[in-house]
Design a protein around this motif. Structure first.
Motif, short mmCIF file in Angstrom:
data_model
loop_
_atom_site.label_atom_id
_atom_site.label_comp_id
_atom_site.label_asym_id
_atom_site.label_seq_id
_atom_site.Cartn_x
_atom_site.Cartn_y
_atom_site.Cartn_z
N HIS A 24 10.64 3.76 -1.75
CA HIS A 24 10.39 3.99 -3.18
C HIS A 24 9.44 5.17 -3.31
O HIS A 24 8.81 5.61 -2.34
CB HIS A 24 9.81 2.73 -3.83
CG HIS A 24 8.49 2.30 -3.28
ND1 HIS A 24 7.29 2.66 -3.84
CD2 HIS A 24 8.18 1.53 -2.20
CE1 HIS A 24 6.30 2.14 -3.14
NE2 HIS A 24 6.80 1.45 -2.13
N THR A 26 7.09 7.93 -6.33
CA THR A 26 6.72 8.39 -7.66
C THR A 26 6.50 9.89 -7.56
O THR A 26 6.17 10.42 -6.49
CB THR A 26 5.46 7.67 -8.20
OG1 THR A 26 5.36 7.88 -9.60
CG2 THR A 26 4.19 8.19 -7.53
N THR A 27 6.72 10.58 -8.67
CA THR A 27 6.48 12.02 -8.73
C THR A 27 5.46 12.27 -9.82
O THR A 27 5.64 11.84 -10.97
CB THR A 27 7.77 12.80 -9.03
OG1 THR A 27 8.72 12.56 -7.98
CG2 THR A 27 7.48 14.30 -9.09
N HIS A 42 0.64 5.93 -11.97
CA HIS A 42 1.45 6.29 -10.81
C HIS A 42 1.04 5.46 -9.59
O HIS A 42 1.91 4.97 -8.85
CB HIS A 42 1.28 7.79 -10.50
CG HIS A 42 2.04 8.70 -11.40
ND1 HIS A 42 3.41 8.84 -11.33
CD2 HIS A 42 1.62 9.52 -12.39
CE1 HIS A 42 3.81 9.72 -12.25
NE2 HIS A 42 2.75 10.13 -12.90
N ARG A 45 2.23 1.92 -10.00
CA ARG A 45 3.67 1.81 -9.70
C ARG A 45 3.90 1.72 -8.20
O ARG A 45 4.69 0.89 -7.73
CB ARG A 45 4.41 3.03 -10.26
CG ARG A 45 5.81 3.20 -9.69
CD ARG A 45 6.40 4.55 -10.07
NE ARG A 45 6.97 4.51 -11.40
CZ ARG A 45 7.30 5.60 -12.10
NH1 ARG A 45 7.05 6.79 -11.61
NH2 ARG A 45 7.84 5.48 -13.29
N LEU A 46 3.22 2.56 -7.42
CA LEU A 46 3.43 2.54 -5.97
C LEU A 46 3.02 1.20 -5.37
O LEU A 46 3.71 0.67 -4.49
CB LEU A 46 2.65 3.68 -5.32
CG LEU A 46 3.18 5.09 -5.59
CD1 LEU A 46 2.19 6.14 -5.09
CD2 LEU A 46 4.55 5.30 -4.95
N ASP A 49 5.69 -1.43 -6.53
CA ASP A 49 6.99 -1.26 -5.88
C ASP A 49 6.92 -1.51 -4.39
O ASP A 49 7.89 -1.99 -3.79
CB ASP A 49 7.54 0.15 -6.16
CG ASP A 49 8.01 0.32 -7.60
OD1 ASP A 49 7.99 -0.67 -8.36
OD2 ASP A 49 8.41 1.45 -7.96
N ARG A 86 5.51 14.60 -4.86
CA ARG A 86 6.28 13.37 -4.70
C ARG A 86 5.67 12.54 -3.58
O ARG A 86 5.44 13.04 -2.47
CB ARG A 86 7.75 13.68 -4.38
CG ARG A 86 8.55 12.44 -4.02
CD ARG A 86 10.03 12.68 -4.05
NE ARG A 86 10.75 11.62 -3.32
CZ ARG A 86 12.03 11.34 -3.48
NH1 ARG A 86 12.75 12.03 -4.33
NH2 ARG A 86 12.60 10.37 -2.78
N LYS A 138 11.41 2.45 -8.87
CA LYS A 138 11.72 3.87 -8.66
C LYS A 138 12.01 4.05 -7.16
O LYS A 138 11.15 4.45 -6.38
CB LYS A 138 10.56 4.75 -9.12
CG LYS A 138 10.93 6.24 -9.25
CD LYS A 138 9.77 7.01 -9.84
CE LYS A 138 10.09 8.49 -10.00
NZ LYS A 138 11.05 8.75 -11.08
N GLY A 204 9.08 4.44 -17.15
CA GLY A 204 8.50 5.71 -16.74
C GLY A 204 7.04 5.85 -17.15
O GLY A 204 6.62 5.38 -18.21
N VAL A 205 6.26 6.53 -16.31
CA VAL A 205 4.84 6.72 -16.60
C VAL A 205 4.67 7.55 -17.87
O VAL A 205 3.83 7.23 -18.72
CB VAL A 205 4.15 7.39 -15.39
CG1 VAL A 205 2.76 7.90 -15.78
CG2 VAL A 205 4.04 6.41 -14.23
N ASN A 237 9.63 12.76 -18.57
CA ASN A 237 9.14 12.36 -17.25
C ASN A 237 7.93 13.21 -16.92
O ASN A 237 7.55 14.09 -17.72
CB ASN A 237 10.24 12.41 -16.16
CG ASN A 237 10.71 13.80 -15.81
OD1 ASN A 237 10.01 14.80 -16.02
ND2 ASN A 237 11.91 13.91 -15.27
#
Length: 277
Positions: A24, A26-27, A42, A45-46, A49, A86, A138, A204-205, A237
């Motif tokens: 997975h 995130t960008t 972000h 999310r990491l 996930d 990324r 993601k 989405g962030v 995004n």
């Protein structure tokens, strides 16, 4: 330069990710000077996930340090301007035959490229039925979305907008708008209210930041058949901020709706978290 856990990535590590395609990411957009809008989201999310994909914990400060080091290296090499960074989390020891075995030690791959300007030119998109695997994550499984983006661009469009059948609708019935290939989609209704599709999509962030910055938006199903009644459309995004969508197949939207300008201003005014903090 691509790094894994802060050191140059090896061919074996990259091959493991390429051959399993399981992980997975995130960008995030790092502005010149090291500021990031929504850095905490972000990192959140990491962590979330990583638990979902690997059943493993991830230290967000460890990730933050790797991103900071990558940006410092870019500056030392004479590169300036905003960067798209990324962060991909994967496990080089994952066995493709026995993927249910506990994760060994998920690794953090960081890649960097120059960022374009915020708020690029409007998009012309085509709608296609598609639902991403595990939409809330993601993940790195991008074959389906990119295949549809490729088809869209070969047909003369800029990108693809995903739809899926609405509840109770027979195949071929009116579809619901969900999300873009690598972006969330939003609309402006006739009363000037922002409308986000109620659908099973990636949270989405940038969408989350805009919903915080502009409370009172509607979240409801958006049917393809109602597009002519909507005033404007936009994509969001971290790389593009707020980008106007000026056409969905044969229906055109104005690219200069004042609500889009308000959203861009709200996004640009968001406080930036510092990587060095």
């Amino acid at each position: 330069m691509a790094t894994v856990d802060g050191v140059p990535a090896s061919t074996a590590q990259l091959a493991a990710l390429a051959l399993t395609n399981y992980g997975h990411f995130t960008t995030l957009r790092v502005e010149e000077g090291g500021g990031v809008r929504g850095l905490g989201l972000h990192l959140e999310r990491l962590v979330r996930d990583c638990a979902a994909v690997f059943g493993a914990a991830l230290d967000p400060e460890r990730v933050r340090g790797y991103v900071r080091e990558a940006c410092v290296r870019e500056a030392a090499d004479g590169r300036s301007g905003a960067l798209n960074v990324r962060v991909t989390v994967f496990d080089p020891a994952l066995d493709i035959v026995r993927p249910a075995e506990p994760a060994g030690d998920p690794r953090v791959l960081v890649t960097v490229r120059p960022a374009g300007g915020l708020f690029p030119p409007p998009l012309r998109v085509t709608a296609r039925p598609y639902r991403r695997d595990v939409p809330a994550v993601k993940h790195v499984g991008l074959f389906g979305p990119l295949a549809l983006r490729r088809e869209a661009r070969r047909a003369g469009f800029d990108d693809v907008l995903f739809t899926e059948p609405g509840p109770g609708l027979a195949p071929g019935g009116e579809a619901l708008v969900t999300e873009g290939c690598t972006w969330n989609v939003g609309f402006v209704d006739a009363a000037g209210r922002v409308v986000w599709p109620a659908a099973d999509v990636l949270p989405g962030v940038t969408m989350r930041l805009l919903r915080q910055a502009r409370p009172g938006a509607l979240v409801r199903p958006v049917r393809m058949g109602e597009l002519p009644a909507l005033r404007a459309a936009f994509a969001t995004n971290a790389a593009i901020g707020v980008r106007a969508v000026h056409a969905v197949d044969g229906h055109r939207f104005p690219a200069d709706d004042p609500v889009l300008a308000e959203l861009r201003a709200a996004y640009a005014a968001l406080p930036e978290d510092r990587l060095a903090d």
